[in-house]
Design an enzyme around this catalytic site. Structure first.
Site, short mmCIF file in Angstrom:
data_model
loop_
_atom_site.label_atom_id
_atom_site.label_comp_id
_atom_site.label_asym_id
_atom_site.label_seq_id
_atom_site.Cartn_x
_atom_site.Cartn_y
_atom_site.Cartn_z
CG ASP A 153 6.93 -5.17 15.52
OD1 ASP A 153 6.76 -6.39 15.36
OD2 ASP A 153 7.23 -4.65 16.62
CE LYS A 189 7.14 -4.85 20.37
NZ LYS A 189 7.92 -5.30 19.19
CE LYS A 218 6.32 -1.55 18.42
NZ LYS A 218 7.41 -1.93 17.49
#
Length: 213
Positions: free
Chosen positions: A88, A176, A148
């Site tokens: 990430d 996400k 995300k």
């Protein structure tokens, strides 16, 4: 949705600065007990690699995102070599806000080129509606697998409105939701809004409560 499917959409995180090696091992065991994914600091990946039932992920350029692209790429290479399944990455919000869209995209692209799977953290709480759209589009162009919402450290975290906006863009990426998600009710609302994955330091508790409810 089955309990197994639900757990597979949860990324349980332990990214606080004060964690110990023993605490990471404890969270690995807890994540395995409920079959959710696990996100840990990069310097702990080699300690748990190969012993996580779900996806093992770590973070890159976390949480600020303003490291040089070469540094982020090196972080990715070390993480992948240590056994991480995905990363990430905190994107360079400063570049985006400065109008350097090409630099922003290239920075994300450098990570994509070195990692098998990438979730790009937009930090939506620091962006207006147009900024969220531009950031998501640039990350999609760079080839990420997910966009995300946030690290959970700056501004507003995940919200149904932001998730719906990201989904409505129709980009070839998954979404996400992360930042301030701590209970099954919030999780289910975000999933219903179109989120494909949920990140939370309360991930194990969310799965446990969902099963008992």
């Amino acid at each position: 949705m089955t309990d197994t499917d639900f757990a597979g959409q949860i990324d349980h995180t332990i990214l606080d600065k004060s964690h110990s090696a023993e605490e990471v091992e404890l969270e690995r065991n807890r994540a395995n007990e409920v079959n959710c994914n696990l996100c840990i600091p990069p310097n702990r990946v080699d300690e748990v690699a190969g012993r996580v039932k779900g996806e093992l992920m770590t973070v890159v350029g976390f949480p600020m995102g303003y490291q040089e692209s070469e540094v982020k790429r090196l972080e990715v290479e070390h993480a992948v070599a240590a056994g991480a399944d995905s990363v990430d990455v905190a994107t360079d919000v400063s570049a985006l806000k400065s109008g350097d869209h090409e630099g922003y995209r290239r920075d994300v692209e450098a990570v994509v080129e070195a990692a098998p799977h990438v979730k790009a953290i937009l930090e939506t709480g620091l962006l207006d509606s147009d900024g969220i759209e531009v950031a998501a589009e640039l990350c999609a162009e760079a080839g990420v697998d997910y966009v995300k919402t946030s690290t959970g450290y700056f501004g507003e975290g995940a919200s149904v409105e932001v998730v719906e906006r990201l989904v409505d863009l129709g980009l070839d990426v998954e979404v996400k939701a992360s930042g301030g998600v701590r209970d099954p009710e919030s999780t289910e609302k975000l999933l219903a809004a179109g989120a494909d994955r949920i990140g939370s330091s309360s991930g194990v508790e969310i799965v446990e409560e969902h099963r008992s409810g």
